[in-house]
Each structure stands twice: as structure tokens, then as C-alpha cells.
Design a protein around this motif. Sequence first.
Motif, PDB file in Angstrom:
ATOM      1  N   ARG A  53       0.837  -1.205   0.000  1.00 26.23           N
ATOM      2  CA  ARG A  53       0.000   0.000   0.000  1.00 26.23           C
ATOM      3  C   ARG A  53       0.870   1.253   0.000  1.00 26.23           C
ATOM      4  NH1 ARG A  53      -5.251   1.322   3.709  1.00 26.23           N
ATOM      5  NH2 ARG A  53      -5.281   3.586   3.445  1.00 26.23           N
ATOM      6  N   PRO A  54       0.552   2.226  -0.840  1.00 23.34           N
ATOM      7  CA  PRO A  54       1.281   3.499  -0.808  1.00 23.34           C
ATOM      8  C   PRO A  54       0.854   4.335   0.395  1.00 23.34           C
ATOM      9  CG  PRO A  54      -0.522   3.645  -2.356  1.00 23.34           C
ATOM     10  CD  PRO A  54      -0.520   2.224  -1.842  1.00 23.34           C
ATOM     11  N   ARG A  55       1.486   5.455   0.586  1.00 26.31           N
ATOM     12  CA  ARG A  55       1.127   6.315   1.719  1.00 26.31           C
ATOM     13  C   ARG A  55      -0.330   6.741   1.666  1.00 26.31           C
ATOM     14  NH1 ARG A  55       6.240  10.477   2.700  1.00 26.31           N
ATOM     15  NH2 ARG A  55       7.781   8.854   3.249  1.00 26.31           N
ATOM     16  N   SER A  56      -0.832   7.003   0.490  1.00 26.05           N
ATOM     17  CA  SER A  56      -2.231   7.394   0.337  1.00 26.05           C
ATOM     18  C   SER A  56      -2.851   6.611  -0.817  1.00 26.05           C
ATOM     19  CB  SER A  56      -2.353   8.890   0.059  1.00 26.05           C
ATOM     20  OG  SER A  56      -3.706   9.236  -0.232  1.00 26.05           O
ATOM     21  N   LEU A  57      -4.085   6.156  -0.622  1.00 20.17           N
ATOM     22  CA  LEU A  57      -4.806   5.484  -1.697  1.00 20.17           C
ATOM     23  C   LEU A  57      -5.567   6.464  -2.587  1.00 20.17           C
ATOM     24  CD1 LEU A  57      -6.256   2.255  -0.015  1.00 20.17           C
ATOM     25  CD2 LEU A  57      -4.418   2.427  -1.691  1.00 20.17           C
ATOM     26  N   ARG A  58      -5.650   7.703  -2.154  1.00 26.09           N
ATOM     27  CA  ARG A  58      -6.306   8.710  -2.995  1.00 26.09           C
ATOM     28  C   ARG A  58      -5.486   8.903  -4.269  1.00 26.09           C
ATOM     29  NH1 ARG A  58     -10.188  12.231  -1.091  1.00 26.09           N
ATOM     30  NH2 ARG A  58     -10.751  12.029   1.107  1.00 26.09           N
ATOM     31  N   GLY A  59      -6.110   8.708  -5.397  1.00 24.80           N
ATOM     32  CA  GLY A  59      -5.416   8.883  -6.662  1.00 24.80           C
ATOM     33  C   GLY A  59      -4.531   7.720  -7.058  1.00 24.80           C
ATOM     34  N   PHE A  60      -4.481   6.673  -6.230  1.00 23.75           N
ATOM     35  CA  PHE A  60      -3.658   5.511  -6.568  1.00 23.75           C
ATOM     36  C   PHE A  60      -4.417   4.674  -7.590  1.00 23.75           C
ATOM     37  CE2 PHE A  60      -2.113   1.132  -5.782  1.00 23.75           C
ATOM     38  CZ  PHE A  60      -0.776   1.335  -6.058  1.00 23.75           C
ATOM     39  N   ARG A  61      -3.824   4.499  -8.746  1.00 20.05           N
ATOM     40  CA  ARG A  61      -4.530   3.861  -9.857  1.00 20.05           C
ATOM     41  C   ARG A  61      -4.085   2.413 -10.053  1.00 20.05           C
ATOM     42  NH1 ARG A  61      -5.095   8.443 -14.647  1.00 20.05           N
ATOM     43  NH2 ARG A  61      -6.193  10.002 -13.379  1.00 20.05           N
ATOM     44  N   VAL A  62      -4.999   1.526  -9.796  1.00 18.75           N
ATOM     45  CA  VAL A  62      -4.795   0.111 -10.076  1.00 18.75           C
ATOM     46  C   VAL A  62      -6.169  -0.531 -10.126  1.00 18.75           C
ATOM     47  CG1 VAL A  62      -4.620  -0.653  -7.663  1.00 18.75           C
ATOM     48  CG2 VAL A  62      -3.433  -1.942  -9.450  1.00 18.75           C
ATOM     49  N   THR A  63      -6.318  -1.566 -10.919  1.00 15.90           N
ATOM     50  CA  THR A  63      -7.589  -2.265 -11.050  1.00 15.90           C
ATOM     51  C   THR A  63      -7.418  -3.723 -10.640  1.00 15.90           C
ATOM     52  OG1 THR A  63      -7.133  -2.893 -13.342  1.00 15.90           O
ATOM     53  CG2 THR A  63      -8.293  -0.792 -12.976  1.00 15.90           C
ATOM     54  N   MET A  64      -8.525  -4.419 -10.517  1.00 15.91           N
ATOM     55  CA  MET A  64      -8.450  -5.846 -10.225  1.00 15.91           C
ATOM     56  C   MET A  64      -7.823  -6.591 -11.403  1.00 15.91           C
ATOM     57  SD  MET A  64     -11.429  -8.296  -8.635  1.00 15.91           S
ATOM     58  CE  MET A  64     -11.255  -7.636  -6.964  1.00 15.91           C
ATOM     59  N   SER A  65      -8.098  -6.150 -12.611  1.00 13.45           N
ATOM     60  CA  SER A  65      -7.455  -6.755 -13.783  1.00 13.45           C
ATOM     61  C   SER A  65      -5.945  -6.599 -13.729  1.00 13.45           C
ATOM     62  CB  SER A  65      -7.993  -6.120 -15.073  1.00 13.45           C
ATOM     63  OG  SER A  65      -9.306  -6.550 -15.351  1.00 13.45           O
ATOM     64  N   ALA A  66      -5.475  -5.446 -13.249  1.00 16.21           N
ATOM     65  CA  ALA A  66      -4.026  -5.235 -13.134  1.00 16.21           C
ATOM     66  C   ALA A  66      -3.432  -6.143 -12.066  1.00 16.21           C
ATOM     67  CB  ALA A  66      -3.720  -3.774 -12.822  1.00 16.21           C
ATOM     68  N   TRP A  67      -4.153  -6.369 -10.984  1.00 21.09           N
ATOM     69  CA  TRP A  67      -3.685  -7.349  -9.993  1.00 21.09           C
ATOM     70  C   TRP A  67      -3.451  -8.700 -10.669  1.00 21.09           C
ATOM     71  CZ3 TRP A  67      -7.482  -7.037  -5.198  1.00 21.09           C
ATOM     72  CH2 TRP A  67      -7.184  -5.891  -4.449  1.00 21.09           C
ATOM     73  N   ILE A  68      -4.444  -9.132 -11.440  1.00 17.18           N
ATOM     74  CA  ILE A  68      -4.391 -10.453 -12.072  1.00 17.18           C
ATOM     75  C   ILE A  68      -3.324 -10.510 -13.154  1.00 17.18           C
ATOM     76  CG2 ILE A  68      -5.721 -12.016 -13.549  1.00 17.18           C
ATOM     77  CD1 ILE A  68      -8.232 -11.124 -11.916  1.00 17.18           C
ATOM     78  N   ASP A  69      -3.255  -9.475 -13.977  1.00 12.30           N
ATOM     79  CA  ASP A  69      -2.351  -9.497 -15.132  1.00 12.30           C
ATOM     80  C   ASP A  69      -0.919  -9.129 -14.775  1.00 12.30           C
ATOM     81  OD1 ASP A  69      -4.511 -10.151 -16.724  1.00 12.30           O
ATOM     82  OD2 ASP A  69      -4.888  -8.095 -17.356  1.00 12.30           O
ATOM     83  N   GLU A  70      -0.741  -8.212 -13.818  1.00 14.25           N
ATOM     84  CA  GLU A  70       0.586  -7.671 -13.565  1.00 14.25           C
ATOM     85  C   GLU A  70       1.200  -8.158 -12.253  1.00 14.25           C
ATOM     86  OE1 GLU A  70       0.118  -3.425 -13.887  1.00 14.25           O
ATOM     87  OE2 GLU A  70      -0.977  -3.619 -15.797  1.00 14.25           O
ATOM     88  N   ASP A  71       0.458  -8.083 -11.168  1.00 14.62           N
ATOM     89  CA  ASP A  71       1.020  -8.481  -9.874  1.00 14.62           C
ATOM     90  C   ASP A  71       1.340  -9.975  -9.843  1.00 14.62           C
ATOM     91  OD1 ASP A  71       0.181  -5.883  -9.535  1.00 14.62           O
ATOM     92  OD2 ASP A  71      -0.603  -6.194  -7.524  1.00 14.62           O
ATOM     93  N   VAL A  72       0.422 -10.786 -10.365  1.00 22.06           N
ATOM     94  CA  VAL A  72       0.645 -12.228 -10.398  1.00 22.06           C
ATOM     95  C   VAL A  72       1.861 -12.559 -11.255  1.00 22.06           C
ATOM     96  CG1 VAL A  72      -0.324 -14.417 -11.212  1.00 22.06           C
ATOM     97  CG2 VAL A  72      -1.746 -12.836  -9.892  1.00 22.06           C
ATOM     98  N   ALA A  73       1.989 -11.907 -12.398  1.00 26.82           N
ATOM     99  CA  ALA A  73       3.145 -12.151 -13.269  1.00 26.82           C
ATOM    100  C   ALA A  73       4.438 -11.754 -12.582  1.00 26.82           C
ATOM    101  CB  ALA A  73       2.976 -11.383 -14.577  1.00 26.82           C
ATOM    102  N   LEU A  74       4.423 -10.621 -11.897  1.00 28.11           N
ATOM    103  CA  LEU A  74       5.623 -10.127 -11.215  1.00 28.11           C
ATOM    104  C   LEU A  74       6.102 -11.131 -10.170  1.00 28.11           C
ATOM    105  CD1 LEU A  74       7.390  -7.451 -10.907  1.00 28.11           C
ATOM    106  CD2 LEU A  74       5.938  -6.993  -8.926  1.00 28.11           C
TER     107      LEU A  74
END
Length: 294
Positions: free
Chosen positions: A68-89
Motif C-alpha cells: 500500500r502506498p502512503r495514500s490510496l487517494r489517486g492511486f490507480r490500479v484495477t483488479m485486472s491489473a492485480w491479475i495481469d501484472e502483480d501475479v506475473a511479477l
Amino acid sequence: MRPEHFSIPAGGNAVGASCWTVPGAVATVLLHPATAVTQGFYASFAGYLARSGFNVVTYDYRGTGRSRPRSLRGFRVTMSAWIDEDVALVTRWAEARFPGLPLLAVGHSVGGHAIGLSPETAKLRAAVLVASHAGATHTVRGVAERWRVRFVLRVLAPLLCGVFGYMPGRRIGLGEDLPRGVMLQWAGWTALPRYFFDDPAVDAARRMARVTAPLLVLGFDDDPWANPQAVDMLASHLVNAPVHRNTVRPREAGVPAIGHMGFFRRRCEAVLWKEVAAWLLLHAQQAHPAHASR
């Protein structure tokens, strides 16, 4: 046995992860978490798998827990990005850290979606989906629970995301806070008759048809969300994978209740954890055809 804690760079952000490293490990298990659940919840289960001879990697999706960043306001990520990017990483990190060892995965709820959708699943020897289902709200068991979930996702979530710039789950007792993009995409999927299978941007049916690794799909008959109808809606698209379905009654596991979260609590160690570890070990020791030429 204590894990090593570290961060994996992810563009301008980082994914906080933990790794249990076992000398002479038979395989490496990736543990993909559920929505609004941080990796600490899985520590007991991860430790059990480590004592059973597996390296284990847990992590938090971006915007949650140690990612988690310092603030979630304006933090851009989607559930699709979790699946496509975080899992791959995380998969690529584990593959590089433990070269030559079979990769396995356990996915809880949306973590099971990740196993079904991520191209990185092609690297897995086998995987377990725990309480993973197509989360269309019309499948939720019980009229009161169905309307509660609909209210939270369709009324409360858009309102609170608009006011706070993120979903303040902690304030209202709904697990961890979530980034706005994650919450709103998830809420949108739950309103569709066939969940993300009705979202052409996800292309879920085609992607799930690519999975060929053996899968153990676990559901629990006291889970109002991942009930047999909802699990079937997800698992029926895994048309090219050898799927073993098991709907567990709590009494069969020697516990009073399991529900959506209970599998990862210590009371399930004696029966369910033991069975899952044995299943993973069996498949770690068997070459899967998709990996024969690797």
C-alpha cells in the motif's frame, strides 16, 4: 521457521512479499490472496506448507497490506491489473529465485481467478483454487445476504469511493481498504449475470481455456458466496484442465464451520491442510505434459 520479507519493484510502486525458503524443497508454492485480505492471514498455512517441504511465497496486491502506498487517494490500479501484472511479477520473481524447481500455486477467491486468467499459469505444475467462484451477486446464497452484498457493492461502494477516493473497508468492517479502481471494477463485475465472463475486455472464457495444469477446486457447503452454483460458473470454463472438484462439509473436516475464509485457519490443519499438501506434493513429483519440453 520465519519468512524473509522483501519488496519486488513494480514500476513506480512495489509489491511487498514474504518467502519461506526450505533447504531441499520439492517445489515452490505461490499463494495468491483474496480481495481485501493481506498476506499475514495466510502465514500459518504458508508455514505449514514450508514444514511439509515447500518453498512458499506470499504477497499483497498493490494498494493493500505491505504493497500500500502512503495514500490510496489517486492511486490507480484495477483488479485486472492485480491479475495481469502483480501475479506475473511474483511468479517471475519466484521462478528466478528458485530456478529448476516446480512451481505450484494456491489461490483464494480472486486468487483463484488469477490462476485461471494469468498467462503465467502456463508455468505451474498444478494449482489449488480455494473458495474461488464467479462472484455474480445473483448467486449469493440467502436472501438477506444477497441484498446486503448488493447494497455494499452497488450503493455503498460507489458512494464511499466518490467521497474518500478509495474504498474505506476498515472503517466499515469490510476487511482492508481497497483502491478505487479495484473496488469499482469488482463491483461492476458482480452486477453482470456471468460475472467477468460478460466483460469483453477481460476475455475470461478464452483465457481460462488455455489452462492445462491439474487443478484442485475446493468449495465449502457453508460458504454463501462460493457456493456450488458460483463455483461451477467459474470452473466450467476450465475446459482443458484436469479439474478435481471437492465440496467439503465442515463436519467432514472435523470443524464447526469453514465458510469463505475458514480454510486458512489453524483448525483446518489436521484434515484439509494435510490433504492439500499431499495433493501438491503428488503433482510436484509428476511431470505435467505442458512442461515436458521445458
